[in-house]
Design a protein around this motif. Sequence first.
Motif, PDB file in Angstrom:
ATOM      1  N   ILE A   1       0.845  -1.198   0.000  1.00  0.00           N
ATOM      2  CA  ILE A   1       0.000   0.000   0.000  1.00  0.00           C
ATOM      3  C   ILE A   1       0.878   1.245   0.000  1.00  0.00           C
ATOM      4  N   LEU A   2       0.561   2.195  -0.884  1.00  0.00           N
ATOM      5  CA  LEU A   2       1.248   3.488  -0.895  1.00  0.00           C
ATOM      6  C   LEU A   2       0.385   4.482  -0.130  1.00  0.00           C
ATOM      7  N   GLY A   3       0.915   4.968   0.999  1.00  0.00           N
ATOM      8  CA  GLY A   3       0.145   5.823   1.899  1.00  0.00           C
ATOM      9  C   GLY A   3       0.115   7.288   1.492  1.00  0.00           C
ATOM     10  N   HIS A   4      -0.955   7.981   1.936  1.00  0.00           N
ATOM     11  CA  HIS A   4      -1.231   9.395   1.594  1.00  0.00           C
ATOM     12  C   HIS A   4      -0.413   9.839   0.376  1.00  0.00           C
ATOM     13  N   PRO A   5      -0.782   9.329  -0.799  1.00  0.00           N
ATOM     14  CA  PRO A   5       0.077   9.417  -1.983  1.00  0.00           C
ATOM     15  C   PRO A   5       0.492  10.821  -2.406  1.00  0.00           C
TER      16      PRO A   5
ATOM     17  N   ALA B   1      -2.536   3.402 -13.262  1.00  0.00           N
ATOM     18  CA  ALA B   1      -2.436   2.261 -14.180  1.00  0.00           C
ATOM     19  C   ALA B   1      -1.349   1.293 -13.715  1.00  0.00           C
ATOM     20  N   GLU B   2      -0.231   1.841 -13.247  1.00  0.00           N
ATOM     21  CA  GLU B   2       0.861   0.995 -12.757  1.00  0.00           C
ATOM     22  C   GLU B   2       0.436   0.227 -11.507  1.00  0.00           C
ATOM     23  N   ALA B   3      -0.249   0.913 -10.599  1.00  0.00           N
ATOM     24  CA  ALA B   3      -0.720   0.253  -9.379  1.00  0.00           C
ATOM     25  C   ALA B   3      -1.670  -0.890  -9.715  1.00  0.00           C
ATOM     26  N   THR B   4      -2.543  -0.659 -10.683  1.00  0.00           N
ATOM     27  CA  THR B   4      -3.482  -1.701 -11.097  1.00  0.00           C
ATOM     28  C   THR B   4      -2.744  -2.881 -11.710  1.00  0.00           C
ATOM     29  N   GLN B   5      -1.754  -2.582 -12.531  1.00  0.00           N
ATOM     30  CA  GLN B   5      -0.964  -3.639 -13.161  1.00  0.00           C
ATOM     31  C   GLN B   5      -0.270  -4.507 -12.111  1.00  0.00           C
ATOM     32  N   LEU B   6       0.208  -3.866 -11.045  1.00  0.00           N
ATOM     33  CA  LEU B   6       0.917  -4.580  -9.982  1.00  0.00           C
ATOM     34  C   LEU B   6      -0.033  -5.130  -8.915  1.00  0.00           C
ATOM     35  N   ASP B   7      -1.316  -4.759  -9.023  1.00  0.00           N
ATOM     36  CA  ASP B   7      -2.354  -5.134  -8.059  1.00  0.00           C
ATOM     37  C   ASP B   7      -2.053  -4.600  -6.662  1.00  0.00           C
ATOM     38  N   LYS B   8      -1.419  -3.435  -6.602  1.00  0.00           N
ATOM     39  CA  LYS B   8      -1.154  -2.790  -5.319  1.00  0.00           C
ATOM     40  C   LYS B   8      -2.200  -1.706  -5.067  1.00  0.00           C
ATOM     41  N   ALA B   9      -2.252  -1.227  -3.832  1.00  0.00           N
ATOM     42  CA  ALA B   9      -3.284  -0.268  -3.446  1.00  0.00           C
ATOM     43  C   ALA B   9      -2.691   1.098  -3.159  1.00  0.00           C
ATOM     44  N   LEU B  10      -3.465   2.129  -3.462  1.00  0.00           N
ATOM     45  CA  LEU B  10      -3.163   3.477  -3.015  1.00  0.00           C
ATOM     46  C   LEU B  10      -4.147   3.820  -1.907  1.00  0.00           C
ATOM     47  N   GLU B  11      -3.695   4.620  -0.980  1.00  0.00           N
ATOM     48  CA  GLU B  11      -4.474   4.868   0.226  1.00  0.00           C
ATOM     49  C   GLU B  11      -5.286   6.155   0.158  1.00  0.00           C
ATOM     50  N   VAL B  12      -6.436   6.115   0.819  1.00  0.00           N
ATOM     51  CA  VAL B  12      -7.110   7.336   1.246  1.00  0.00           C
ATOM     52  C   VAL B  12      -6.761   7.497   2.714  1.00  0.00           C
TER      53      VAL B  12
ATOM     54  N   ILE C   1     -10.076   9.099 -10.945  1.00  0.00           N
ATOM     55  CA  ILE C   1      -9.089   8.529 -11.869  1.00  0.00           C
ATOM     56  C   ILE C   1      -8.802   7.081 -11.472  1.00  0.00           C
ATOM     57  N   ALA C   2      -8.722   6.844 -10.166  1.00  0.00           N
ATOM     58  CA  ALA C   2      -8.513   5.474  -9.677  1.00  0.00           C
ATOM     59  C   ALA C   2      -9.641   4.560 -10.140  1.00  0.00           C
ATOM     60  N   ARG C   3     -10.866   5.069 -10.072  1.00  0.00           N
ATOM     61  CA  ARG C   3     -12.023   4.278 -10.528  1.00  0.00           C
ATOM     62  C   ARG C   3     -11.887   3.925 -12.006  1.00  0.00           C
ATOM     63  N   LYS C   4     -11.466   4.883 -12.798  1.00  0.00           N
ATOM     64  CA  LYS C   4     -11.315   4.668 -14.239  1.00  0.00           C
ATOM     65  C   LYS C   4     -10.310   3.563 -14.532  1.00  0.00           C
ATOM     66  N   HIS C   5      -9.258   3.479 -13.713  1.00  0.00           N
ATOM     67  CA  HIS C   5      -8.197   2.498 -13.951  1.00  0.00           C
ATOM     68  C   HIS C   5      -8.385   1.210 -13.151  1.00  0.00           C
ATOM     69  N   GLY C   6      -9.439   1.139 -12.349  1.00  0.00           N
ATOM     70  CA  GLY C   6      -9.702  -0.079 -11.588  1.00  0.00           C
ATOM     71  C   GLY C   6      -8.693  -0.337 -10.486  1.00  0.00           C
ATOM     72  N   THR C   7      -8.138   0.722  -9.920  1.00  0.00           N
ATOM     73  CA  THR C   7      -7.095   0.595  -8.900  1.00  0.00           C
ATOM     74  C   THR C   7      -7.680   0.239  -7.538  1.00  0.00           C
ATOM     75  N   ARG C   8      -6.977  -0.605  -6.811  1.00  0.00           N
ATOM     76  CA  ARG C   8      -7.386  -0.916  -5.438  1.00  0.00           C
ATOM     77  C   ARG C   8      -7.140   0.301  -4.546  1.00  0.00           C
ATOM     78  N   ILE C   9      -8.058   0.522  -3.600  1.00  0.00           N
ATOM     79  CA  ILE C   9      -7.956   1.640  -2.671  1.00  0.00           C
ATOM     80  C   ILE C   9      -8.021   1.111  -1.239  1.00  0.00           C
ATOM     81  N   SER C  10      -7.116   1.613  -0.414  1.00  0.00           N
ATOM     82  CA  SER C  10      -7.077   1.251   1.003  1.00  0.00           C
ATOM     83  C   SER C  10      -7.476   2.466   1.838  1.00  0.00           C
ATOM     84  N   LEU C  11      -8.148   2.226   2.946  1.00  0.00           N
ATOM     85  CA  LEU C  11      -8.537   3.295   3.861  1.00  0.00           C
ATOM     86  C   LEU C  11      -7.741   3.181   5.154  1.00  0.00           C
ATOM     87  N   GLY C  12      -7.179   4.306   5.587  1.00  0.00           N
ATOM     88  CA  GLY C  12      -6.473   4.338   6.864  1.00  0.00           C
ATOM     89  C   GLY C  12      -6.744   5.654   7.562  1.00  0.00           C
ATOM     90  N   THR C  13      -7.106   5.594   8.830  1.00  0.00           N
ATOM     91  CA  THR C  13      -7.417   6.838   9.545  1.00  0.00           C
ATOM     92  C   THR C  13      -6.179   7.653   9.879  1.00  0.00           C
TER      93      THR C  13
END
Length: 341
Positions: free
Chosen positions: A226-230, A250-261, A277-289
């Motif tokens: 997961i890449l935090g607060h990108p 697109a790269e994150a989706t290709q690698l199946d990694k997540a970017l954080e909210v 943009i994440a939705r358009k590319h089908g990227t995984r999203i992680s939530l962290g407080t």
Amino acid sequence: MLSNIQIAELLALQAECESGFLSRAFRRAARSAFLWPVEAAELVAQNRSLTELRAIGPFIEKQIRRWFDKPPRSFISLAEARQLLAMKPEWAKNLRGDLQMHTRWSDGSGTVAEMADAAIERSYEYIAITDHSKGLKIAGGIDERALKKQGAEIAKLNTALRKSRGILVVLHSIEMNLNRCGEGDMSPESLSALDIVLASFHSSLRIVEDQTDRYLAALRNQHIQILGHPRGRIYNFRIGLSTDWPRVFAEATQLDKALEVDCYPDRQDLNLALLKIARKHGTRISLGTDAHHPWQLEFIELGLAAILRAKLPAERIVNFMPKKELKSWIQTVRTRSVARK
């Protein structure tokens, strides 16, 4: 009405969401807005064309006029988030856990057990303890030796939780500090012992030049899931980094990694525009407080509202995975990363 300074910031933000010629055009317009001799709002009120202003063509004029008609909001309040979630209560019921929080091991004010108790009150299946790594000394970052001791504490707590027949599992993680080359500051051996690895940029966050290579290098780091607060933005403090976001997602989706909210109120990073943009590319999203105290677990509602507003599909939200599915995804990402090396 929007001021020229506000328009300049909106143009700069839009530039980050575009690529190629459009990105350059929005960035050029953003710089020019500081020197416009008249407020754009005055031209709108007089029904004059905004193309009278330097660096504004018909396409960008249409975007600015849309902002005047409906001023965008990059941050939302907790009250707004709760109103939005109340309109679709089943959305929040998908949530299984929180994947970023800090304890007294680094710069948090609660113990691991206290954070776990707060998670139990929220009926979570899992939380990730992500204290800062040794490279971030200002935040009390921990080294490999301390990380191992923390792991023993978490293992003991998980044993107690199992004996009490609770559903919560505390995942041993870290918020690893990344340098400008996308490299971490912890040994591979210590990272491989963790349940999941979150990593973030904490320095050189005011650079105006494109940072796409930096993001791609971080995503290609085999130890990170997961890449935090990108973006690295903080409300009323800094705007964050610029990059070719479509390429990054697109790269994150290709690698199946997540970017954080990161749901901390003055971060809310990723924001709505980038989540689309994440939705358009089908990227995984992680939530962290990014919670530093047990009560701050409520910040998760800001992230839940953001991904709901961005219309992200539930199956792309990491925190909506049951424990078994989450662990399977982590293992798959790790296996693929090793294979690519």
